[in-house]
Design an enzyme around this catalytic site. Sequence first.
Site, PDB file in Angstrom:
ATOM      1  N   THR A  97       1.439   2.219   0.529  1.00 65.11           N
ATOM      2  CA  THR A  97       2.842   2.610   0.666  1.00 65.11           C
ATOM      3  C   THR A  97       3.104   3.490   1.890  1.00 65.11           C
ATOM      4  OG1 THR A  97       3.220   2.444  -1.711  1.00 65.11           O
ATOM      5  CG2 THR A  97       4.733   3.839  -0.475  1.00 65.11           C
ATOM      6  N   ASN A 118      -2.303   6.632   1.906  1.00 65.37           N
ATOM      7  CA  ASN A 118      -1.454   7.597   1.199  1.00 65.37           C
ATOM      8  C   ASN A 118      -2.131   8.973   1.218  1.00 65.37           C
ATOM      9  OD1 ASN A 118       0.388   5.560   0.581  1.00 65.37           O
ATOM     10  ND2 ASN A 118      -0.570   5.126  -1.401  1.00 65.37           N
ATOM     11  N   ASP A 140       8.415  10.362  -2.599  1.00 66.83           N
ATOM     12  CA  ASP A 140       8.689  11.220  -1.442  1.00 66.83           C
ATOM     13  C   ASP A 140       8.332  10.521  -0.133  1.00 66.83           C
ATOM     14  OD1 ASP A 140       5.803  11.543  -1.437  1.00 66.83           O
ATOM     15  OD2 ASP A 140       6.027  13.249  -2.788  1.00 66.83           O
ATOM     16  N   ARG A 141       7.154   9.882  -0.070  1.00 62.72           N
ATOM     17  CA  ARG A 141       6.737   9.240   1.180  1.00 62.72           C
ATOM     18  C   ARG A 141       7.634   8.062   1.538  1.00 62.72           C
ATOM     19  NH1 ARG A 141       2.885   8.397  -2.801  1.00 62.72           N
ATOM     20  NH2 ARG A 141       2.374   6.231  -3.387  1.00 62.72           N
ATOM     21  N   HIS A 167       1.911  -2.440 -10.730  1.00 71.99           N
ATOM     22  CA  HIS A 167       0.630  -1.821 -11.069  1.00 71.99           C
ATOM     23  C   HIS A 167       0.377  -1.835 -12.576  1.00 71.99           C
ATOM     24  CE1 HIS A 167      -1.055  -0.372  -7.343  1.00 71.99           C
ATOM     25  NE2 HIS A 167       0.101   0.136  -6.967  1.00 71.99           N
ATOM     26  N   ASP A 221       6.546  -2.822   1.831  1.00 67.80           N
ATOM     27  CA  ASP A 221       5.507  -1.977   2.418  1.00 67.80           C
ATOM     28  C   ASP A 221       4.114  -2.571   2.227  1.00 67.80           C
ATOM     29  OD1 ASP A 221       5.503  -1.610  -0.300  1.00 67.80           O
ATOM     30  OD2 ASP A 221       5.324   0.568  -0.229  1.00 67.80           O
ATOM     31  N   HIS A 222       3.996  -3.593   1.413  1.00 69.40           N
ATOM     32  CA  HIS A 222       2.760  -4.343   1.171  1.00 69.40           C
ATOM     33  C   HIS A 222       3.070  -5.341   0.069  1.00 69.40           C
ATOM     34  CE1 HIS A 222       2.371  -1.997  -2.535  1.00 69.40           C
ATOM     35  NE2 HIS A 222       2.495  -0.892  -1.802  1.00 69.40           N
ATOM     36  N   HIS A 236      -3.304  -3.416  -4.505  1.00 71.65           N
ATOM     37  CA  HIS A 236      -3.157  -3.848  -3.112  1.00 71.65           C
ATOM     38  C   HIS A 236      -3.983  -2.921  -2.239  1.00 71.65           C
ATOM     39  CE1 HIS A 236      -0.514  -0.319  -2.784  1.00 71.65           C
ATOM     40  NE2 HIS A 236      -0.064  -0.693  -3.970  1.00 71.65           N
TER      41      HIS A 236
END
Length: 564
Positions: free
Chosen positions: A98, A119, A181-182, A328, A371-372, A505
């Site tokens: 991510t 991450n 947050d990211r 997930h 993002d993936h 992932h």
Amino acid sequence: MYKNRVSLILLLVLVIFNTFDTSAQKKSKNKRTVANTIENTEYSSTKPKLVVGVVVDQMRYDYLTRFWDQYGEGGFKRLIDNGFNCKNNHFNYAPTYTGPGHASVYTGTTPATHGIIANDWYDKELDKSVYCASDDSYTSVGTASDAGKMSPHRMLVTTVTDQLRLHTQLRGKTIAVALKDRGAILPGGHTANGAYWFYGKNEGNWITSSFYMDELPKWVNDFNASDSAESYKKPWTTLKDISAYLESGSDNNAYEGLFEGEVTPTFPHDLPTLWEDNGAFDLIKSTPYGNSLTADFAIAALEGEDLGGDAITDFLAVSFSSTDYVGHKFGVNSKEVEDTYLRLDKDLARLLEALDKKVGENEYVFFLTADHAAINVPTYLQDLKIPAGYMDKDVLQSKFDEFLKYKYGTTDIVKNISNHQMFLDHDIIKNLDLNIGDVEEEIARELLGYSDIDRVYTAEQMWENEYTEGIPYILQNGFNLKRSGDILMVLKPGVISYSITGSTHGSPQIYDTHVPLLFYGKGIKNGSTTTRTEISDVAPTISALLDISFPSGTIGNPISKVLE
């Protein structure tokens, strides 16, 4: 007398000529001024009032096609039917996580340059693990917890959002929104007016960091006070009759995880009953309601920040994170994933309708990517006799420790193993009077003999070679000279290091790299392409559309087929 008369005539001619010339110059100047004004007006009118960037966390490309018949007309179908679809879009680096994903979308480059290599990663200088967005220099805003002690300081280059802010002398606004947050901080860049993320537990509020502001704006406080998050404390039932969900596996199977307190991974999921045992408001994140809450907040940001309210282009970055949590937990072939995307489709339609109303249907540009992607649950693949499996980390570690002791007399030669990378202790290697390159190669050859490992590359190979295709090309784009490890390991296709339920992932394999890329709105052609595009092409494409400088680390290229 004659000479005086001639002089007088010459003087009159000069006066008339000068008068005519001055008048002509004024007319010419006025024409140029008018022309420039018209040209500038036309130039300004071609720019969108707002750019909306959407990143869907853990979205595979085939979610567009698999669930197509179930989607409504106002979400994914609107974007594809009236926009541009890059069907062969890929991440060109690994690991596919991510943090790196969001950074790469917005910087136009890869971890090799922007520095967000995972991450969390082992910091060789600090000798400890660090989080991609953590920053103890700042304090939380909107919560008494430490959840707001964040900033983008570990991202080493600018983003397209930064470049827009610089281009407009900070008059264009950037607002970034995500549950994670990211997912807000990295797209917002270093100059965002605001980046907001959701803090669950027993609070259920949108928060930020003192990096951006000292207190929350009124519109955010009003949103938090509205108990919008509380409204999603309700059972998760399917949007449509579950019998219509033919694009996913059975509802009750052994490939899916369970919420704490559940006996089977089946609908309905009774959130009120499961609430306290699953983190209270954090439970919302693992349901499609987290995406709905994100859409609610993004729409509130449109009004609260008056985004797209004038001719100066603003930017709204939105990340839908619940798709990752659901993937997930339940896996890419679950009915939960299907339901999550059908509900996301409706949330996208709501967001697009709000943009039509607030900004104007032809006044904004919208892009959507991920993002993936993610792998199918290996136990499910195994049952279908498709090669897949799980790496046993304990067995590998035990065998590898024996090798280290036999070869070097100590296991301390390895300081850290994380993100399928191995960090060696260079001081110990020097004390043993060994060459770092030789040690890297010896360890790589040892690891290559382990059954679950498909390929191994060394830092020296990453330094000395320039790869242009395949797995080594992807690894090299993810290899940061100062931050990455000494040994890079790639598991066999279909093999993961994860629980036996749910999807994950992170690999350089195509099931983790192939993601959607859709463009829609002002200045965007209608069409599609199967020509390969890469995630680092997104930022320069938007930059070219806006006629602004590319982000400082850009390696991608504008996708010319997309632009009118």
